[in-house]
Enzyme design. Structure first.
Site, PDB file in Angstrom:
ATOM      1  N   ARG A 175       0.819  -1.225   0.000  1.00 22.56           N
ATOM      2  CA  ARG A 175       0.000   0.000   0.000  1.00 22.56           C
ATOM      3  C   ARG A 175       0.851   1.273   0.000  1.00 22.56           C
ATOM      4  O   ARG A 175       0.509   2.268   0.636  1.00 22.56           O
ATOM      5  CB  ARG A 175      -0.972   0.003   1.195  1.00 22.56           C
ATOM      6  CG  ARG A 175      -1.945  -1.157   1.201  1.00 22.56           C
ATOM      7  CD  ARG A 175      -2.836  -1.184  -0.027  1.00 22.56           C
ATOM      8  NE  ARG A 175      -3.682  -2.361  -0.042  1.00 22.56           N
ATOM      9  CZ  ARG A 175      -3.396  -3.512  -0.662  1.00 22.56           C
ATOM     10  NH1 ARG A 175      -2.274  -3.602  -1.354  1.00 22.56           N
ATOM     11  NH2 ARG A 175      -4.213  -4.531  -0.619  1.00 22.56           N
ATOM     12  N   GLU A 214      -5.799   3.672   5.646  1.00 19.10           N
ATOM     13  CA  GLU A 214      -5.487   3.831   4.235  1.00 19.10           C
ATOM     14  C   GLU A 214      -6.080   5.136   3.703  1.00 19.10           C
ATOM     15  O   GLU A 214      -5.647   5.657   2.689  1.00 19.10           O
ATOM     16  CB  GLU A 214      -6.055   2.664   3.419  1.00 19.10           C
ATOM     17  CG  GLU A 214      -5.362   1.330   3.654  1.00 19.10           C
ATOM     18  CD  GLU A 214      -5.797   0.276   2.668  1.00 19.10           C
ATOM     19  OE1 GLU A 214      -6.484   0.621   1.683  1.00 19.10           O
ATOM     20  OE2 GLU A 214      -5.461  -0.905   2.866  1.00 19.10           O
ATOM     21  N   SER A 263     -11.418  -0.923   2.240  1.00 12.44           N
ATOM     22  CA  SER A 263     -10.741  -1.269   3.494  1.00 12.44           C
ATOM     23  C   SER A 263     -10.195   0.004   4.139  1.00 12.44           C
ATOM     24  O   SER A 263      -9.444   0.745   3.515  1.00 12.44           O
ATOM     25  CB  SER A 263      -9.589  -2.242   3.233  1.00 12.44           C
ATOM     26  OG  SER A 263     -10.074  -3.460   2.726  1.00 12.44           O
TER      27      SER A 263
END
Length: 303
Positions: free
Chosen positions: A176, A296, A226
């Site tokens: 990520r 995130e 998410s």
């Protein structure tokens, strides 16, 4: 605030593509957020490069976005310039097993284009609710696939308006993350190498992944996908569930009962509800398991 000279430049050169005091709940997947001082859609690399150069010269704060699928804008809004990658960045060209696509194209559309040409390797991206540029920025992934597996080169523009192209290896992809987390470059296009496959088989795989998403994820509610990165050695959703937070809510924001790794907007959430819930989840998980959950989601503006 938007610089006076920059305001005049935008009004004169972008006409109906520039909006002032534009509500950001219209442009983010959480469906929350106050007004951006200015929202402008750019449709060509040269336009983007010139605008970035002017912003740099004026000391103008800005944020570049595609589909707004991983952004939470504060309820008080963003007192700066939102630059949206518009229609000129949504193209995709296929040459054999190579696809070159604009940064604004949706990953779902790109995966469908690959399937149409019988190319395999992007099935994992078919359900990710973001644009290609955002996917490269955070090395988006799902179901065992991630962008670094297919990206061979990335074309970008720097704040001074100059262009550069880096290979996939030079993008420093990680979990990520990518080079773009440290460098203020804006992705304009991406070249990917896929493999020849059977369109029907690819479609079946994509349909199967879509069914798994509908079964296990709260796709019927606004969210950013998410919410947290996976902590090393753990799963964020399991930690949140074991902390007793399934269904826990702050205002209209809720930890999804279907998948605890998702914070959702039940219909009337504010951005502050979402931000406060994220903070509460982080605090509870830290207290119970001594694990730090890293969001995130990019938080922008005043809450």
């Amino acid at each position: 605030m938007i610089n006076h000279d920059l305001t005049n430049y935008l009004s004169e050169n972008f006409s109906e593509r520039v909006l002032f005091n534009e509500p950001m709940d219209r442009h983010t997947s959480f469906r929350t957020g106050g007004p951006a001082a200015c929202f402008v859609s750019v449709c060509a690399e040269e336009e983007l490069a010139d605008l970035l150069k002017r912003c740099r010269k004026a000391g103008q704060r800005y944020f570049v976005m595609g589909n707004g699928s991983n952004v939470l804008v504060g309820d008080q809004g963003y007192d700066g310039l939102i630059i949206h990658l518009g229609t000129g960045f949504e193209n995709a060209e296929v040459d054999g097993t190579v696809i070159r696509a604009g940064a604004g194209i949706l990953l779902s559309r790109l995966a469908a284009e690959a399937m149409r040409h019988g190319l395999t390797g992007l099935e994992f991206a078919s359900g990710i609710p973001g644009s290609l540029g955002g996917g490269v920025f955070m090395n988006a992934g799902a179901y065992g696939g991630e962008m670094k597996q297919v990206v061979t080169s990335v074309r970008m523009v720097a704040p001074d308006g100059t262009f550069r192209e880096l290979s996939g290896d030079e993008m420093a992809f990680g979990y990520r993350t990518s080079l773009l987390k440290q460098k203020p470059y804006v992705v304009t296009s991406v070249t990917m190498k896929l493999q020849a496959g059977d369109a029907d088989t690819i479609r079946t795989t994509m349909d199967d992944l879509a069914a798994r998403r509908r079964e296990k994820q709260p796709v019927e509610f606004p969210s950013a996908g998410s919410t947290f990165k996976r902590p090393e050695g753990y799963f964020a959703g399991k930690l949140i569930q074991d902390a007793g937070l399934r269904g826990f809510s702050v205002g209209g924001a809720e930890v999804s009962e279907k998948h605890c790794g998702f914070v959702i907007n039940k219909g009337n959430a504010t951005s502050k509800d979402v931000a406060d819930l994220i903070e509460t989840v982080q605090k509870r998980v830290k207290e119970k398991f001594d694990v730090t959950l890293e969001p995130e989601v990019i938080m922008l503006g005043e809450f």
